[in-house]
Design an enzyme around this catalytic site. Sequence first.
Site, PDB file in Angstrom:
ATOM      1  N   TRP A  10      10.492   0.989  -2.708  1.00  0.00           N
ATOM      2  CA  TRP A  10      10.383   1.367  -1.271  1.00  0.00           C
ATOM      3  C   TRP A  10       9.241   0.240  -0.762  1.00  0.00           C
ATOM      4  O   TRP A  10       9.153  -0.082   0.158  1.00  0.00           O
ATOM      5  CB  TRP A  10       9.403   2.469  -1.032  1.00  0.00           C
ATOM      6  CG  TRP A  10       8.320   2.887  -1.928  1.00  0.00           C
ATOM      7  CD1 TRP A  10       8.377   3.596  -3.180  1.00  0.00           C
ATOM      8  CD2 TRP A  10       6.967   2.546  -1.955  1.00  0.00           C
ATOM      9  NE1 TRP A  10       7.350   3.606  -3.688  1.00  0.00           N
ATOM     10  CE2 TRP A  10       6.217   2.827  -2.968  1.00  0.00           C
ATOM     11  CE3 TRP A  10       6.320   1.764  -0.887  1.00  0.00           C
ATOM     12  CZ2 TRP A  10       4.989   2.899  -3.238  1.00  0.00           C
ATOM     13  CZ3 TRP A  10       4.833   1.214  -1.233  1.00  0.00           C
ATOM     14  CH2 TRP A  10       4.206   2.025  -2.200  1.00  0.00           C
ATOM     15  N   ASN A  11       8.533  -0.610  -1.652  1.00  0.00           N
ATOM     16  CA  ASN A  11       7.522  -1.583  -0.968  1.00  0.00           C
ATOM     17  C   ASN A  11       8.066  -2.836  -0.568  1.00  0.00           C
ATOM     18  O   ASN A  11       7.590  -3.494   0.332  1.00  0.00           O
ATOM     19  CB  ASN A  11       6.343  -2.041  -2.134  1.00  0.00           C
ATOM     20  CG  ASN A  11       7.235  -2.740  -3.384  1.00  0.00           C
ATOM     21  OD1 ASN A  11       8.149  -2.753  -3.603  1.00  0.00           O
ATOM     22  ND2 ASN A  11       6.318  -3.228  -4.349  1.00  0.00           N
TER      23      ASN A  11
ATOM     24  N   LYS B  58      21.237   2.106  -4.961  1.00  0.00           N
ATOM     25  CA  LYS B  58      20.516   3.148  -4.822  1.00  0.00           C
ATOM     26  C   LYS B  58      19.212   2.798  -4.303  1.00  0.00           C
ATOM     27  O   LYS B  58      18.020   2.429  -5.252  1.00  0.00           O
ATOM     28  CB  LYS B  58      20.069   4.019  -5.958  1.00  0.00           C
ATOM     29  CG  LYS B  58      19.203   5.148  -5.940  1.00  0.00           C
ATOM     30  CD  LYS B  58      19.258   6.254  -5.096  1.00  0.00           C
ATOM     31  CE  LYS B  58      17.981   7.267  -5.386  1.00  0.00           C
ATOM     32  NZ  LYS B  58      16.924   7.048  -4.525  1.00  0.00           N
ATOM     33  N   PRO B  59      18.616   2.882  -2.871  1.00  0.00           N
ATOM     34  CA  PRO B  59      17.389   2.459  -2.552  1.00  0.00           C
ATOM     35  C   PRO B  59      16.343   3.738  -2.814  1.00  0.00           C
ATOM     36  O   PRO B  59      16.869   4.772  -2.831  1.00  0.00           O
ATOM     37  CB  PRO B  59      17.540   2.255  -0.936  1.00  0.00           C
ATOM     38  CG  PRO B  59      18.807   3.237  -0.651  1.00  0.00           C
ATOM     39  CD  PRO B  59      19.620   3.167  -2.043  1.00  0.00           C
ATOM     40  N   ALA B  60      15.045   3.521  -2.528  1.00  0.00           N
ATOM     41  CA  ALA B  60      14.101   4.497  -2.677  1.00  0.00           C
ATOM     42  C   ALA B  60      14.362   5.444  -1.563  1.00  0.00           C
ATOM     43  O   ALA B  60      14.865   5.165  -0.590  1.00  0.00           O
ATOM     44  CB  ALA B  60      12.817   3.709  -2.421  1.00  0.00           C
ATOM     45  N   SER B  61      13.955   6.595  -1.719  1.00  0.00           N
ATOM     46  CA  SER B  61      14.394   7.609  -0.944  1.00  0.00           C
ATOM     47  C   SER B  61      13.300   7.640   0.364  1.00  0.00           C
ATOM     48  O   SER B  61      13.586   8.050   1.406  1.00  0.00           O
ATOM     49  CB  SER B  61      14.058   9.142  -1.484  1.00  0.00           C
ATOM     50  OG  SER B  61      13.086   9.415  -2.072  1.00  0.00           O
TER      51      SER B  61
ATOM     52  N   GLY C  91      10.403  -0.964 -10.202  1.00  0.00           N
ATOM     53  CA  GLY C  91       9.801   0.323  -9.997  1.00  0.00           C
ATOM     54  C   GLY C  91       8.808   0.364 -11.357  1.00  0.00           C
ATOM     55  O   GLY C  91       8.345  -0.586 -11.722  1.00  0.00           O
ATOM     56  N   SER C  92       8.306   1.382 -11.453  1.00  0.00           N
ATOM     57  CA  SER C  92       7.118   1.796 -12.345  1.00  0.00           C
ATOM     58  C   SER C  92       7.434   1.313 -13.936  1.00  0.00           C
ATOM     59  O   SER C  92       8.646   1.661 -14.354  1.00  0.00           O
ATOM     60  CB  SER C  92       6.472   3.111 -12.156  1.00  0.00           C
ATOM     61  OG  SER C  92       7.282   4.065 -12.660  1.00  0.00           O
TER      62      SER C  92
ATOM     63  N   GLU D   3      12.070  -4.938 -13.622  1.00  0.00           N
ATOM     64  CA  GLU D   3      10.829  -5.628 -13.001  1.00  0.00           C
ATOM     65  C   GLU D   3       9.997  -4.309 -12.895  1.00  0.00           C
ATOM     66  O   GLU D   3      10.075  -3.517 -11.701  1.00  0.00           O
ATOM     67  CB  GLU D   3      11.227  -6.240 -11.587  1.00  0.00           C
ATOM     68  CG  GLU D   3      10.402  -7.274 -11.322  1.00  0.00           C
ATOM     69  CD  GLU D   3       9.409  -6.650 -10.006  1.00  0.00           C
ATOM     70  OE1 GLU D   3       8.180  -5.924 -10.577  1.00  0.00           O
ATOM     71  OE2 GLU D   3       9.773  -6.884  -8.889  1.00  0.00           O
ATOM     72  N   LEU D   4       8.941  -4.427 -13.760  1.00  0.00           N
ATOM     73  CA  LEU D   4       8.234  -3.162 -13.659  1.00  0.00           C
ATOM     74  C   LEU D   4       6.636  -3.383 -13.136  1.00  0.00           C
ATOM     75  O   LEU D   4       6.449  -4.275 -12.369  1.00  0.00           O
ATOM     76  CB  LEU D   4       8.002  -2.364 -15.000  1.00  0.00           C
ATOM     77  CG  LEU D   4       9.677  -2.174 -15.835  1.00  0.00           C
ATOM     78  CD1 LEU D   4       9.611  -1.923 -17.273  1.00  0.00           C
ATOM     79  CD2 LEU D   4      10.340  -1.523 -14.870  1.00  0.00           C
TER      80      LEU D   4
ATOM     81  N   CYS E  54       3.650  -5.308  -6.617  1.00  0.00           N
ATOM     82  CA  CYS E  54       3.608  -5.273  -8.424  1.00  0.00           C
ATOM     83  C   CYS E  54       2.908  -6.569  -8.733  1.00  0.00           C
ATOM     84  O   CYS E  54       2.408  -6.561  -9.860  1.00  0.00           O
ATOM     85  CB  CYS E  54       5.118  -5.222  -8.852  1.00  0.00           C
ATOM     86  SG  CYS E  54       5.997  -3.934  -8.509  1.00  0.00           S
TER      87      CYS E  54
ATOM     88  N   GLU F 237      -2.742  -0.047 -12.508  1.00  0.00           N
ATOM     89  CA  GLU F 237      -2.351  -0.616 -11.350  1.00  0.00           C
ATOM     90  C   GLU F 237      -2.902   0.530 -10.034  1.00  0.00           C
ATOM     91  O   GLU F 237      -2.607   1.689 -10.187  1.00  0.00           O
ATOM     92  CB  GLU F 237      -0.882  -0.597 -11.429  1.00  0.00           C
ATOM     93  CG  GLU F 237      -0.089  -1.447 -10.375  1.00  0.00           C
ATOM     94  CD  GLU F 237       1.278  -1.760 -10.525  1.00  0.00           C
ATOM     95  OE1 GLU F 237       1.990  -0.733 -10.970  1.00  0.00           O
ATOM     96  OE2 GLU F 237       1.941  -2.560  -9.987  1.00  0.00           O
TER      97      GLU F 237
END
Length: 489
Positions: free
Chosen positions: A155-156, A179-182, A233-234, A255-256, A289, A390
């Site tokens: 989402w960022n 699949k984008p972030a909700s 994401g995380s 990419e975490l 990130c 983080e």
Amino acid sequence: MAVAATGVEERLLIGGEWVEASSGNRFDVIDPGTGELVGSVPDAGETDVRAAIDAAAAALEGWKALPALHRARILRRAADLIRERRDMIALVMTSEQGKPLAEAAGEVEYAASFFEWFAGEAERVYGQIVPPMNPANRVLVLRQPVGVTAAITPWNFPAAMMTRKLGPAMAAGCTSIVKPASATPLTAALILRAIEDAGTPPGVVNLITSRSAGMVAQELFSDRRVRKISFTGSTEVGKDLIRASADQVKRLSLELGGHAPYLIFDDADLDEAVDGLIASKFRNAGQTCVCANRTYVQSGVYDAVVAKLAAKVTKMVVGHGIRDDVTIGPLIDGRAVDKADEHVRDAVAKGARLVVGGERLDSGEHAGGSFYTPTVLEGVTPEMLISTEETFGPVAGITRFETEEEAIRVANDTVYGLAAYFHTRDYARLLRVAEKLEYGIVGANSGIISAANAPFGGVKESGYGREGGAVGIDEYVDVKYVLVGGVGT
Ligand code: SIN
């Protein structure tokens, strides 16, 4: 003043058709700056995900058979359309994600740049002819598209992280399910509309919006036709995906999380260093990130840096991103505010000094939104949460250091390895420090490192694979060696 977007209704894109979820269910998209409704999207279920995989599989042979030049033209047209629609996409992005309008417009440009870059790379997926060991043979090395791929995006940066994955996938000849972030599906749908309007054949790119990320991942990971998944994401979720990938040995790019150190040496240009730190730390309200999460300043300039930083941070304007004067928008939700506040409270309880900020804003014009004031803490020590986790919020924690050796040691003392930054005017030190930092990305005398033409990605628990740059396309290509025997000399 602009008005935030409302009533935006989007659908799933499956096989070139914009459709509702087969269940008919939808879910709401909320403005983090007001708590109000921006719009809604379908809540896809298993049947829809399978239909999207079917569509991507059906489109694959035709898409990869197209000349690279043709795929490149489509990518260039998509980039142009994204740019033409920049203001509209930015308004929707600000409304569902929160970042100030100017930053959102900047992200739309950044998103388009990945399509332009990979349009160029599409034509440069070269193989090799290798001199054979046996002169009667010929040795060919082919680089072929991996097949059906999936992109799970955050989402960022709801536009740019998607094009950073789709650009190389499309260029290489792969088809995709996104699949984008909700929290931010509307921006994703607008980018896919541009891709479709650019002439992309049906099924090459498919959009699945769903509140159930676990179900979507399960479907993608259990279908053998999906050959590669790229996730931003995380680290926690990334580890789950690594485990899930084992069954079918599915290819991943991850990419975490990051926990970037920002080092300012005594010999740095202090104004440049403070501006760089602000750009890194407060971009997207600290929700990147790659943003500085730990700032280490050498003793001789420590007080000056804290004072310069505080003077600039005090002037930042917190509010809804559609206001022209706003520099810090809302955080994505209340949990993000809780985390930033927890890091500040924890640091203060353990002896840090709160220089600026440290407040939730939830009344007056901030009512209903998830706002936190940009914050500077000094005297931060290793046992504080902000030194180990983080923050993903607008909080800068400053720690003093004495020597170059100490700075490198503390900077590398983390399980993460995405981005690191430092400022110095000593060019020998610049090379030494850049070489010793255990990170995938290093900003030397610059707080902004992102660009389509450079490889982006981490080491250690920040993930693997690279996005962007000439190597970005390698993630979507399989290397095949062909030995042709009996050719003769
Ligand atoms: C990120 O924070 O995940 C990406 C930031 C960027 O590409 O600049």
